[in-house]
Design an enzyme around this catalytic site. Sequence first.
Site, PDB file in Angstrom:
ATOM      1  N   GLY A 292      -7.767   2.870  49.033  1.00 39.04           N
ATOM      2  CA  GLY A 292      -8.734   3.311  48.033  1.00 39.04           C
ATOM      3  C   GLY A 292     -10.132   3.085  48.556  1.00 39.04           C
ATOM      4  N   CYS A 361     -30.771  -6.866  30.884  1.00 39.25           N
ATOM      5  CA  CYS A 361     -31.320  -8.122  30.367  1.00 39.25           C
ATOM      6  C   CYS A 361     -30.354  -9.271  30.638  1.00 39.25           C
ATOM      7  CB  CYS A 361     -31.625  -8.001  28.882  1.00 39.25           C
ATOM      8  SG  CYS A 361     -33.041  -6.959  28.544  1.00 39.25           S
ATOM      9  N   GLU A 362     -30.159  -9.572  31.895  1.00 37.66           N
ATOM     10  CA  GLU A 362     -29.319 -10.660  32.373  1.00 37.66           C
ATOM     11  C   GLU A 362     -29.964 -11.238  33.623  1.00 37.66           C
ATOM     12  OE1 GLU A 362     -26.534 -12.040  31.255  1.00 37.66           O
ATOM     13  OE2 GLU A 362     -26.168 -10.658  29.575  1.00 37.66           O
TER      14      GLU A 362
END
Length: 441
Positions: A292, A361-362
């Site tokens: 993958g 917002c982290e």
Amino acid sequence: MELYGTQTVNGQGHLMIGGVDSVDLAHIYGTPVVVYDTALIRERAAGFQAAFRKMGVQAQVAYASKAFSSVAIYQLAAEEGLSLDVVSGGELFTAVQADFPRERIHFHGNNKSYMELNFAFDEKIGCIVADNFLELGMISEIAQSRKQTMKILLRVTPGIEAHTHEFITTGQEDSKFGFDLKNGQADEAFRRAADMPYVEVLGLHCHIGSQIFETEAFTHAAHSLMEKMKAWRDEHGFVCSVLNLGGGFGIRYTDEDRPLEPMQYAEEMAEVVSGLSEEWGYPMPEIWIEPGRSLVGDAGTTLYTAGSEKQVPGIRTYIAVDGGMSDNIRPALYDAKYTAAAAQQMHSPHDTRVTIAGKCCESGDKLITDATLPRLQEGDLLAVFCTGAYTYSMAGNYNRLPRPAVVFAEEGHHQLVIRRETYEDLTRLDLPLQQKVRKGQ
């Protein structure tokens, strides 16, 4: 700086992807945008297949589509003669929309529902990879009720811990996946499945992890599964026709990564299986693998636009971009590492140390800590490499940020294959609060 696939730099110092100027791509499609170099995907697919042909081994190379799932990538996989590994009803539905050949679809997953399994029977897919006893019973019930035969592989955990991140190691005994090879679960699963009408056991499957840089774990897994297959032949007279050794082949995200050529994994696994088959007089099984990341990972590049800057004297400088963990959660989730470049200044010295921050917002929304880049201004274009796997497929709408567009580029042509989400898309499934609920009635 070492580039990937067909990437080059033109006379203006702009990054070219698939023969297309990245600056033009950003102007046409906006940012963030994930651009796939589809020629590299085709090259990798051909390389895996050629490795098995060189060994004279019957094989299926199945694209593990959880890396990146879309109608267009499934169609490309079909064009290249690949099979397809899906892990949910949604991925199977996407494959149906792409009109992927059903006989080359393999359905994985550790908690398939009745609805998903019935869907697989409806579409007459090639194989279900059975993961647990509950699922075996469900497959048997559906097959008997329809009087429809379904081919299955039994997924087993061979007790092998590959050298990879603990969250993406799946072959060890303490795993949510598969029947344990060492404690008798796999034998019990085989006994049950062998007695089920309309259920045809093809053989065994394992997947030992992801982003693996050596072949030893794969060859050890092949040996373990071949031993079990030999035991079933000797004890029950049953010969497995398929041995699926999964995927997990590593790619280069940074200069510290040292992956092997993809075909080397295939060649060494085939050598082990063919050698044991000859030694034990065991009919050579068809080998299946499931690349993958190694098909699409380094074919993808995300283009961002630089925004605000914050300098913390003596500590670091932050450059914020118009995406982040909403379109690439891997740095926050796995501490995944990436390499970036200034797409409009590829000839400029990349010698300024900055941290690329997202706009979520982290505090943990950092794409790259301590990247080396030229001096960036607001509006400059940033390219983050090797974002083709597990970025868009894991993207979300945290902070109600729309997911990016996805574009394929090859030989100077480009095509939009997933449009950018709009704000209207974000609220499309929302329903207004009803009056009675508002009043608490």
